[in-house]
Design a protein around this motif. Structure first.
Motif, PDB file in Angstrom:
ATOM      1  N   UNK A   1       0.835  -1.212   0.000  1.00 49.71           N
ATOM      2  CA  UNK A   1       0.000   0.000   0.000  1.00 49.71           C
ATOM      3  C   UNK A   1       0.865   1.256   0.000  1.00 49.71           C
TER       4      UNK A   1
ATOM      5  N   UNK B   1      -0.999   4.474  -1.537  1.00 51.39           N
ATOM      6  CA  UNK B   1      -2.309   4.451  -0.888  1.00 51.39           C
ATOM      7  C   UNK B   1      -2.189   4.789   0.588  1.00 51.39           C
TER       8      UNK B   1
ATOM      9  N   UNK C   1       0.237   7.607  -9.004  1.00 50.85           N
ATOM     10  CA  UNK C   1      -0.618   6.435  -9.195  1.00 50.85           C
ATOM     11  C   UNK C   1      -1.163   6.392 -10.620  1.00 50.85           C
TER      12      UNK C   1
ATOM     13  N   UNK D   1      -9.908  -8.962  -4.530  1.00 44.10           N
ATOM     14  CA  UNK D   1     -11.347  -8.990  -4.875  1.00 44.10           C
ATOM     15  C   UNK D   1     -11.664  -8.186  -6.135  1.00 44.10           C
TER      16      UNK D   1
ATOM     17  N   UNK E   1     -12.217  -5.636  -7.685  1.00 44.89           N
ATOM     18  CA  UNK E   1     -12.579  -4.206  -7.698  1.00 44.89           C
ATOM     19  C   UNK E   1     -12.860  -3.666  -9.099  1.00 44.89           C
TER      20      UNK E   1
ATOM     21  N   UNK F   1     -15.551  -2.040 -11.793  1.00 51.72           N
ATOM     22  CA  UNK F   1     -16.743  -1.196 -11.710  1.00 51.72           C
ATOM     23  C   UNK F   1     -17.886  -1.964 -12.366  1.00 51.72           C
TER      24      UNK F   1
ATOM     25  N   UNK G   1     -21.945  -9.482  -8.238  1.00 51.35           N
ATOM     26  CA  UNK G   1     -21.875  -8.060  -8.598  1.00 51.35           C
ATOM     27  C   UNK G   1     -23.224  -7.629  -9.176  1.00 51.35           C
TER      28      UNK G   1
ATOM     29  N   UNK H   1     -16.936   1.683  -2.812  1.00 51.52           N
ATOM     30  CA  UNK H   1     -15.887   0.805  -3.300  1.00 51.52           C
ATOM     31  C   UNK H   1     -15.411   1.244  -4.686  1.00 51.52           C
ATOM     32  N   UNK H   2     -16.385   1.559  -5.557  1.00 55.60           N
ATOM     33  CA  UNK H   2     -16.010   2.000  -6.904  1.00 55.60           C
ATOM     34  C   UNK H   2     -15.236   3.314  -6.841  1.00 55.60           C
TER      35      UNK H   2
ATOM     36  N   UNK I   1     -11.857   2.693  -5.673  1.00 62.12           N
ATOM     37  CA  UNK I   1     -11.094   2.065  -6.752  1.00 62.12           C
ATOM     38  C   UNK I   1     -10.613   3.128  -7.732  1.00 62.12           C
ATOM     39  N   UNK I   2     -11.513   4.062  -8.063  1.00 58.47           N
ATOM     40  CA  UNK I   2     -11.121   5.139  -8.988  1.00 58.47           C
ATOM     41  C   UNK I   2      -9.958   5.935  -8.421  1.00 58.47           C
ATOM     42  N   UNK I   3     -10.044   6.200  -7.101  1.00 61.05           N
ATOM     43  CA  UNK I   3      -8.942   6.946  -6.464  1.00 61.05           C
ATOM     44  C   UNK I   3      -7.643   6.150  -6.598  1.00 61.05           C
ATOM     45  N   UNK I   4      -7.736   4.817  -6.352  1.00 61.82           N
ATOM     46  CA  UNK I   4      -6.548   3.966  -6.430  1.00 61.82           C
ATOM     47  C   UNK I   4      -5.992   3.974  -7.846  1.00 61.82           C
ATOM     48  N   UNK I   5      -6.886   3.979  -8.840  1.00 63.23           N
ATOM     49  CA  UNK I   5      -6.448   3.935 -10.230  1.00 63.23           C
ATOM     50  C   UNK I   5      -5.815   5.244 -10.667  1.00 63.23           C
TER      51      UNK I   5
ATOM     52  N   UNK J   1      -8.999   4.128   0.998  1.00 60.19           N
ATOM     53  CA  UNK J   1      -8.610   3.328  -0.163  1.00 60.19           C
ATOM     54  C   UNK J   1      -8.158   1.940   0.224  1.00 60.19           C
ATOM     55  N   UNK J   2      -7.374   1.867   1.307  1.00 61.07           N
ATOM     56  CA  UNK J   2      -6.830   0.575   1.706  1.00 61.07           C
ATOM     57  C   UNK J   2      -7.941  -0.320   2.227  1.00 61.07           C
TER      58      UNK J   2
ATOM     59  N   UNK K   1     -11.227  -0.248   1.915  1.00 65.32           N
ATOM     60  CA  UNK K   1     -12.271  -0.646   0.973  1.00 65.32           C
ATOM     61  C   UNK K   1     -11.788  -1.749   0.052  1.00 65.32           C
ATOM     62  N   UNK K   2     -10.522  -1.672  -0.341  1.00 64.81           N
ATOM     63  CA  UNK K   2     -10.026  -2.663  -1.284  1.00 64.81           C
ATOM     64  C   UNK K   2      -9.769  -4.011  -0.634  1.00 64.81           C
ATOM     65  N   UNK K   3      -9.557  -3.973   0.663  1.00 69.00           N
ATOM     66  CA  UNK K   3      -9.287  -5.217   1.380  1.00 69.00           C
ATOM     67  C   UNK K   3     -10.565  -6.018   1.613  1.00 69.00           C
TER      68      UNK K   3
ATOM     69  N   UNK L   1     -14.442  -7.561   1.035  1.00 72.84           N
ATOM     70  CA  UNK L   1     -15.046  -8.239  -0.099  1.00 72.84           C
ATOM     71  C   UNK L   1     -16.099  -7.340  -0.744  1.00 72.84           C
TER      72      UNK L   1
END
Lengths: 238, 789
Positions: free
Chosen positions: A56, A61, A88, A98, A100, A102, B400, B689-690, B693-697, B781-782, B784-786, B788
């Motif tokens: 992370x 992150x 990033x 999992x 992730x 969309x 999903x 979560x989405x 994810x966008x932030x992570x991307x 971010x951490x 949420x991604x961890x 399920x």
């Protein structure tokens, strides 16, 4: 003789502590590590050993409590938020346990989401073809199996031609056969695109696909071993 | 007492969902508050009015007569159906108030010498009762005293029946008969220019030259008496003394004003609260559906432990009850506070003793029950879904969310969109009911605001039309008695007067089949210029002699239309009767009557050449000279100036409307903001979560916020035109609902009403959306991604 290229990551005495006082949890207790360009590094260790925390921090992150994390010349520990977001966006590809994805976007659109903001992306179809999903581009996540979803996630991660690909337990939620498919996709990306790749796992067998294996325990690196020879995911059995 | 683990879970979940609860309960509370306020105010006002009418023995019937000897009163009191009766002397006088150049008029009413009035009692508010031995001592009504700064001890100069008298005020009083005191021929109370004076029977009798007789009777009916029979008996008995026909409270203007107010409160209580309740039901449905979705695995666990469906249903039903109770509690308290404030406003306007907001217990009980039912209805679907989930399915990770493709056309258009916008479009299409709820809620908030903006527009229009287009005289001079039209020559000679137009008005009884209605029949010159009757297109209607023109209200009450015949019976003078052809029906904004050409009316009444009032134009520079001269003329019993009548009417119509419009803005914004907040919260929760994810991307905060806010923004854009259309329709409909005998509200529209309302709603929605957007800054971010999901 040419000079070796500078390392992609250089970690200096990296520490991460959650909480304070008696309740403090030391996730990382002084980690030093160098990751070279194009390398496939496997981080191995039991749950809670600190490997995810490290990933992370490398992915921008999370931030360390002390120490330095250099991505080339950029210290991720101290860079401003916007700089880290940009890091990033341009340099990092993530793959999570999992997936992730969309749910409201198709496989191709999930990939395009990233290629839209990247500087030199590959076409979404090409990325999906690279992970063996050329035929499923117009399917929504709900219409794909777990393995397929994870491969879409890998395609999404590599489509921007990232400098580093960070994979956190990418096969954790998958059965063996599907897991092999996914690992092959990761290895393919590493070999064809020369993407520096870090894969977290607690499965010792998987460690054999990497160039080096870093063993974690209790927030510290116990050992760093170089595999005499990388094996193909096809040869894995677990 | 130890709480069960489930209840402890409930409390903690409620704490977690508190902002959501506040949004839903807030909308519910608006409905409850409006219900408590409007229903409670209706009850309180009706009760206070009835108590006042009872304690002060408000008349059921009234009749005026030219002159009847006192012994006739005793005979009348013995007629069947009569419970109590007061024979009085009453008339109009002109007053000359110090410091006021315009003449002021007053109704003078006699007080019995040795007792309180048996009917239409007078309540002394200040000072003392007049001494019967002194014939110049009087009481004046409270509103008139206040408007003209009159107090006990002061003197009034009054022109009564051609003679000047100096009257001494001994006290300030009020009476249920004059809750609103309206001058003869006027439509609305003008306390600055018209008052009520009570003085001794003997003195007033002498002043009006009806010594030993009476000219006005008010009476109360015995319980169960038939009003129609009693009216017939009274009319028969008074016919030879010039009785003008008895009438009930429906022709007493003061009682009618109050009845109108009660009717509009009732309309408000019936229409507005259900709109808020409906929106709250939808909001609860959305919030609880989301809760059940996130609680999926917990439901599976509970069931696998052996909890019954009923226990699970009850657990989630309690969320709804908690939201409902919170909404009901806030609504009841707010409703009471608003009610208390309104009661103060009403008390100021109507001066009804003991008027305070006092909603009965059953209103609160109803409010709570309705709120809880709304909550349970909103939750029903989500709770059913919770109980239907098999434990194994609940424990397994959810698949999903399935997003099918939109229609081919939309997909083709979507191809040109970027990924983030496509996410927004697909989510709206995937959850159409939720999108519809948000759109409906915001649109209804806007519609309510637009409606609230339309009432002042309508009222201003009524005043503008009445006192600008229809009535164009500078002043109306009312004559003390029906006069020969020679009087017009005298009027024309008054200082500054350069134009005179006559008017004849007669109280008549119209009959059509079994329907009967007492109303005014007005005679105007064929092409009247100063007082014009207008049709719906604002065009003047020419007065005709070949039939009668009826106001819409009157035609409705009689059940007649153009081409029908109505029977007219005059209540005074020659008591002529005739069958008249209905030649036109007009819809005036203010209390309409019936109209004929002046000379034709004279012939019909068998009293040609008679007039009751004159409309005049005068040179405003000579107003003071005109004022002075009028005060000396015994033939003129009242003067109404158009400028002051128009100002009084604006004041009357705007009474309390400032507060109402403020209340509407707050409630409508709460509704729109609450809906937007709930929608954005649910979107955020589902997409956390989405978004992470966008932030992570590598997407920035602004880009991620776009995904969250574009959805609410798109729905807002859909809601605005819809709300405008709804608002126009609701306004138009409400105008007809609030229509009374006295007022017809035209639907007048103005783009500013829409613009201003839309601005308020947009601000409320943007505020709510930005409050939710702060969550993007705190995205984990951490974490949420961890997880399920």
């Amino acid at each position: 003789m040419t000079a070796a290229p500078p390392p992609v990551f250089r970690l200096e005495n990296l520490r991460k502590t959650y909480g304070e006082g008696e309740a403090a949890v030391h996730a990382l207790r002084g980690v030093n590590l160098t990751v070279e360009e194009g390398e496939l590094l496997v981080l191995l260790g039991p749950s809670g050993s600190g490997k995810s925390t490290l990933l992370n921090i490398l992915g921008g992150l999370d931030r360390p409590t002390a120490g330095h994390t250099y991505f080339r010349d950029l210290d991720l520990a101290t860079a401003p938020d916007a700089e880290v977001t940009r890091y990033r966006r341009l340099n990092v590809g993530f793959v999570f346990q999992f997936y992730n994805l969309i749910a409201s976007l198709t496989a191709a659109e999930n990939v395009e989401l990233v290629t839209e903001i990247a500087e030199n992306p590959m076409p979404a179809r090409e990325a999906l073809a690279l992970v063996g999903l050329a035929a499923r581009t117009h399917h929504f996540p709900a219409q794909l199996s777990g393995g397929e979803q994870q491969r879409v996630a890998i395609a999404r991660a590599i489509a921007k031609r990232p400098t580093v690909l960070l994979c956190d337990e990418p096969t954790g939620a998958l059965d063996v056969a599907t897991g092999v498919h996914v690992l092959k996709a990761i290895v393919t990306a590493n070999e064809r695109l020369r993407t520096t790749t870090l894969v977290i796992t607690h499965n010792a067998d998987i460690a054999r696909i990497g160039d080096r294996v870093v063993r974690f325990a209790d927030g510290t690196i116990r050992s760093v071993e170089k595999n005499p020879q990388r094996i193909s995911p096809d040869e894995l059995r677990w | 007492m130890r709480l069960s683990p489930l209840d402890r879970k409930l409390l903690r979940d409620l704490k977690r969902l508190r902002t959501q609860a506040v949004a839903v309960a807030g909308v519910l509370a608006c409905g409850v508050a409006l219900f408590v306020m409007a229903t409670g105010m209706y009850d309180s006002l009706e009760r206070a009015r009835d108590a006042y009418y009872d304690s002060a023995r408000m008349a059921d019937l009234a009749v005026s007569v030219v002159r009847a000897p006192d012994p006739v009163a005793e005979e009348l009191a013995l007629l069947p159906g009569v419970n109590a009766l007061e024979a009085r002397v009453s008339g109009i006088g002109l007053l000359d108030l110090a410091g006021k150049s315009d003449p002021v008029s007053a109704r003078l009413v006699s007080l019995p010498p040795d007792r309180r009035p048996r009917v239409n009692d007078v309540l002394l508010r200040e000072g003392r009762w007049p001494n019967p031995a002194r014939d110049n001592e009087v009481l004046i009504n409270e509103a008139f005293a206040e408007a003209n700064a009159l107090a006990p001890g002061m003197q009034l100069r009054a022109l009564i029946y051609g003679r000047y008298r100096v009257l001494e005020i001994t006290g300030i009083a009020s009476s249920p008969e004059f809750i609103s005191a309206v001058a003869p021929g006027a439509l609305l109370p003008e306390p600055e220019r018209f008052g009520v004076i009570w003085m001794g029977r003997e003195a007033l009798g002498r002043a009006f030259d009806v010594d030993g007789a009476f000219n006005d009777v008010v009476l109360r009916l015995a319980p169960g008496a038939n009003a129609r029979d009693t009216i017939a008996a009274i009319d028969a008995r008074l016919a030879r003394y010039g009785g003008r026909g008895a009438y009930g409270r429906d022709r007493m203007l003061s009682a009618q004003f109050l009845a109108d107010e009660l009717a509009s409160l009732r309309t408000m209580a019936a229409i507005l609260p259900p709109i808020f309740m409906l929106v709250a039901v939808f909001l609860l449905n959305v919030s609880l559906s989301r809760l059940v979705a996130t609680e999926r695995s917990n439901i599976g666990l509970l069931k696998s432990f052996g909890y019954s469906n009923a226990a699970v249903a009850f657990h989630y039903g309690k969320f709804a009850l908690a939201f409902g109770l919170l909404g009901a509690a806030v609504g009841v308290v707010t409703g009471r506070l608003i009610g208390n404030y309104m009661a103060i406003l009403y008390a100021k306007v109507y001066r009804i003793p003991a008027l305070q907001f006092d909603a009965e217990l059953h209103i609160y009980v109803w409010a709570v029950v309705v709120a809880l039912v709304a909550a349970v209805l909103g939750a029903a679907q989500a709770v059913r879904r919770a109980t239907q989930l098999p434990p194994a399915a609940a424990l397994a990770p959810p698949a999903p969310t399935s997003f099918g493709r939109l229609g081919a056309t939309v997909e083709r258009a979507a191809r040109n969109l970027d990924g983030k916008t496509r996410m927004v479009v697909r989510r709206i299409a995937r959850f159409p009911r939720r999108a519809a709820t948000t759109v409906t809620g915001i649109a209804l908030g806007l519609a309510l605001l637009i409606t609230s903006q339309h009432f002042p527009l309508s009222m201003n229009h009524i005043v503008d039309v009445t006192f600008g287009v229809a009535q164009r005289m500078d002043a109306t001079l009312t004559f003390a008695e029906t006069a020969d039209d020679q009087i017009l020559t005298e009027v024309a000679r008054l200082p500054g007067v350069f134009s005179v137009e006559p008017m004849r008005a007669a109280e008549v009884i119209f009959t059509a089949g079994s329907r009967q209605r007492r109303d005014t029949l007005m005679g105007l010159p064929e092409n009247a210029y100063l007082f014009r009757v207008l049709d719906q297109k604002m065009m003047p209607v020419a007065m005709r002699g070949d039939g009668v023109t009826l106001s819409y209200n009157l035609a409705q009450k009689l059940g007649v239309t153009v081409g029908d015949t109505v029977h007219m019976q005059a209540t005074e003078g020659q008591r002529a009767s005739a069958d008249l052809l209905v030649i036109a029906v007009v819809k005036p904004y203010l209390a309409g009557a019936a109209y004929m050409e002046l000379n034709a009316l004279g012939r019909t009444l068998r009293e040609p050449g008679r007039v009751n009032a004159a409309y005049v134009l005068f040179d405003s520079a000579r107003r003071e000279a005109l004022d002075r001269r009028i005060k000396e003329l015994p033939m003129i019993s009242g003067v109404s100036f158009l400028d002051s009548a128009s100002a009084s009417m604006r004041k009357l119509l705007s009474q309390g409307s400032g507060f109402f419009s403020y209340m509407f803005i707050v409630f409508s914004c709460l509704m729109a903001g609450g809906v937007a907040f709930s929608a954005a919260r649910v979107t955020f929760a589902e997409q956390e979560r989405d978004l992470a994810t966008l932030r992570v991307l590598g997407f920035g905060r602004r880009e991620v916020s776009y995904v969250l806010l574009a959805e609410i923004g798109a729905l807002l854009i859909i809601a605005l035109p819809l709300g405008a259309v709804l608002g126009a329709a609701l306004s138009r409909w409400l105008m007809t609902q609030f229509q009374t005998d006295l007022f017809t509200f035209p639907f007048i529209t103005d783009s500013a009403a829409y613009g201003k309302s839309a601005l308020f709603v947009v601000l409320a929605v943007v505020g709510a959306a930005l409050a939710v957007r702060r969550g993007v800054d705190r995205l984990d971010m951490v974490g949420v991604l961890k997880s399920r999901d």
